[in-house]
Design an enzyme around this catalytic site. Structure first.
Site, mmCIF file in Angstrom:
data_model
loop_
_atom_site.group_PDB
_atom_site.id
_atom_site.type_symbol
_atom_site.label_atom_id
_atom_site.label_comp_id
_atom_site.label_asym_id
_atom_site.label_seq_id
_atom_site.Cartn_x
_atom_site.Cartn_y
_atom_site.Cartn_z
ATOM 1 N N VAL A 99 0.826 -1.280 0.029
ATOM 2 C CA VAL A 99 -0.167 -0.017 -0.003
ATOM 3 C C VAL A 99 0.768 1.298 0.116
ATOM 4 C CG1 VAL A 99 -1.879 -1.041 1.192
ATOM 5 C CG2 VAL A 99 -0.345 -0.081 2.452
ATOM 6 N N TYR A 100 2.235 1.317 0.263
ATOM 7 C CA TYR A 100 3.002 2.502 0.254
ATOM 8 C C TYR A 100 3.134 2.815 -1.045
ATOM 9 C CZ TYR A 100 4.558 0.985 4.821
ATOM 10 O OH TYR A 100 4.737 0.563 6.208
ATOM 11 N N SER A 101 2.475 4.038 -1.452
ATOM 12 C CA SER A 101 2.466 4.656 -2.894
ATOM 13 C C SER A 101 1.946 3.779 -3.768
ATOM 14 C CB SER A 101 3.854 5.281 -3.046
ATOM 15 O OG SER A 101 4.266 6.534 -2.276
ATOM 16 N N ASP A 102 0.904 3.078 -3.594
ATOM 17 C CA ASP A 102 0.258 2.145 -4.398
ATOM 18 C C ASP A 102 1.270 1.259 -5.269
ATOM 19 O OD1 ASP A 102 -2.206 3.160 -4.267
ATOM 20 O OD2 ASP A 102 -1.901 5.017 -5.503
ATOM 21 N N GLY A 103 2.250 0.860 -4.484
ATOM 22 C CA GLY A 103 3.129 -0.199 -4.868
ATOM 23 C C GLY A 103 4.555 0.385 -5.574
#
Length: 344
Positions: free
Chosen positions: A61-65
């Site tokens: 989930v960090y920066s959408d992958g």
């Protein structure tokens, strides 16, 4: 660098690890954390390795992958020198299969993470949140399959309550599944709730704490003071609502103690806050994040020295809060303490 066992597992991790939530810079929350691209990330990896930091943590989930993608590119050519930790469970989209830890979701999440990280295995794979809709035996059986397939080496959890973690450990023992070696938790001088139940459980069951946000969601950087406005460049203007709460007066009391110790030691406030954590029971590694090389260099200065017992005692006293029931009798009343001495 000091290296420690991850709980009672055979995996050794550095006392300080790198949190790659600042890589990628997508979305309102993670863009406030940091926007490092591949070139800047590679320089921070270089600096980390120079200081013996060999564990790099991220999540889908960090920066959408994008965090996984940037980290994988930054580690290219030196995968054999590092440990990679990532996480899955939190929603990554609006679809029915975009959240949780069902068998299908876990398999897909690991395969997607391997692709983004450009690697053939994940050293530590953690469940980012408890999923009440999926039976624990299904979760553990799937993790067992992933370990047997060589895609995952060790497993852990993050942000679990005590009963949730214990349920998983008991089921793993009952069915001969891999035990959770790590619990990635929030723990700082600004928030010591970890000590009430999760720390005694970790000590009893041999689960190593991987500490996130050791600076209290950016509140222990040394920029916040009593009677002063929040600095204009503070990320808290955009992220405070997402992080753990803390009452202003409690924060100011902690900062007063940190400032006092900083003057005595000549160390920066963040270095003192991280150093205090490194001496706490069950802590295997503390994740340090950085938006740039200057912040990383400062955080790396948290090791190689020790606070005095008197300084630790003053920081303890300033950051102490009353535990809720049923924990407070065991911390404050002699009869309860005699039966079950507190870990700290």
């Amino acid at each position: 660098m000091e290296y420690r066992q991850l709980g009672t597992s055979g995996l050794k991790v550095p006392a300080l690890s790198f949190g790659a939530g600042t890589f990628g810079g997508r979305g309102p929350l993670f863009s406030a954390w940091g926007t490092a691209g591949v070139d800047e990330a590679r320089r921070m990896v270089d600096l980390s390795l120079e200081h013996g930091v060999t564990l790099f943590d991220t999540a889908d989930v960090y920066s959408d992958g994008a965090s996984e993608e940037v980290l994988g590119a930054a580690l290219k050519g030196r995968r054999d020198r590092v440990l990679i930790s990532t996480k899955a469970a939190l929603p990554t989209g609006e679809g029915p299969y975009d959240a949780g830890v069902s068998r299908s979701r876990l398999i897909a999440s690991v395969d997607d993470a391997l692709r983004r990280l450009d690697t053939d295995h994940i050293d530590l794979f953690q469940l980012h949140a408890y999923d009440a809709s999926t039976p624990v035996e299904e979760v553990l059986a799937t993790l067992d399959d992933l370990v047997r397939a060589g895609k995952v080496r060790y497993t852990g959890v993050s942000n679990y309550a005590g009963w949730q973690l214990m349920k998983g450990l008991a089921e793993a023992e009952k069915h001969g599944r891999p035990r959770f070696a790590a619990h990635q938790v929030y723990y700082s001088l600004a928030g010591r709730d970890y000590e009430w139940e999760l720390m005694p459980l970790a000590k009893e069951e041999g689960v190593g704490a991987v500490v996130w946000s050791p600076l209290g969601w950016g509140r222990l950087t040394g920029k916040i003071r009593r009677g002063q406005p929040l600095p204009a460049d503070s990320r808290l203007h955009r992220t405070a609502q997402f992080g753990p709460p803390i009452e202003d007066e409690h924060l100011y009391r902690v900062m007063d103690a940190l400032d006092e110790v900083a003057e005595e030691t000549g160390k920066a406030v963040p270095q003192i806050a991280i150093n205090w954590l490194l001496r706490r029971p069950t802590v295997s590694t503390v994740l340090i994040g950085a938006r740039n090389e200057e912040q990383l260099t400062q955080n790396l200065g948290a090791i190689g020295w020790e606070l005095t017992p008197d300084q630790v005692a003053r920081l303890d006293a300033a950051s102490e809060t009353k535990a809720p029931y049923p924990y407070y009798p065991y911390r404050t009343q002699d009869g309860f303490r005699q039966l079950n001495p507190p870990v700290v």
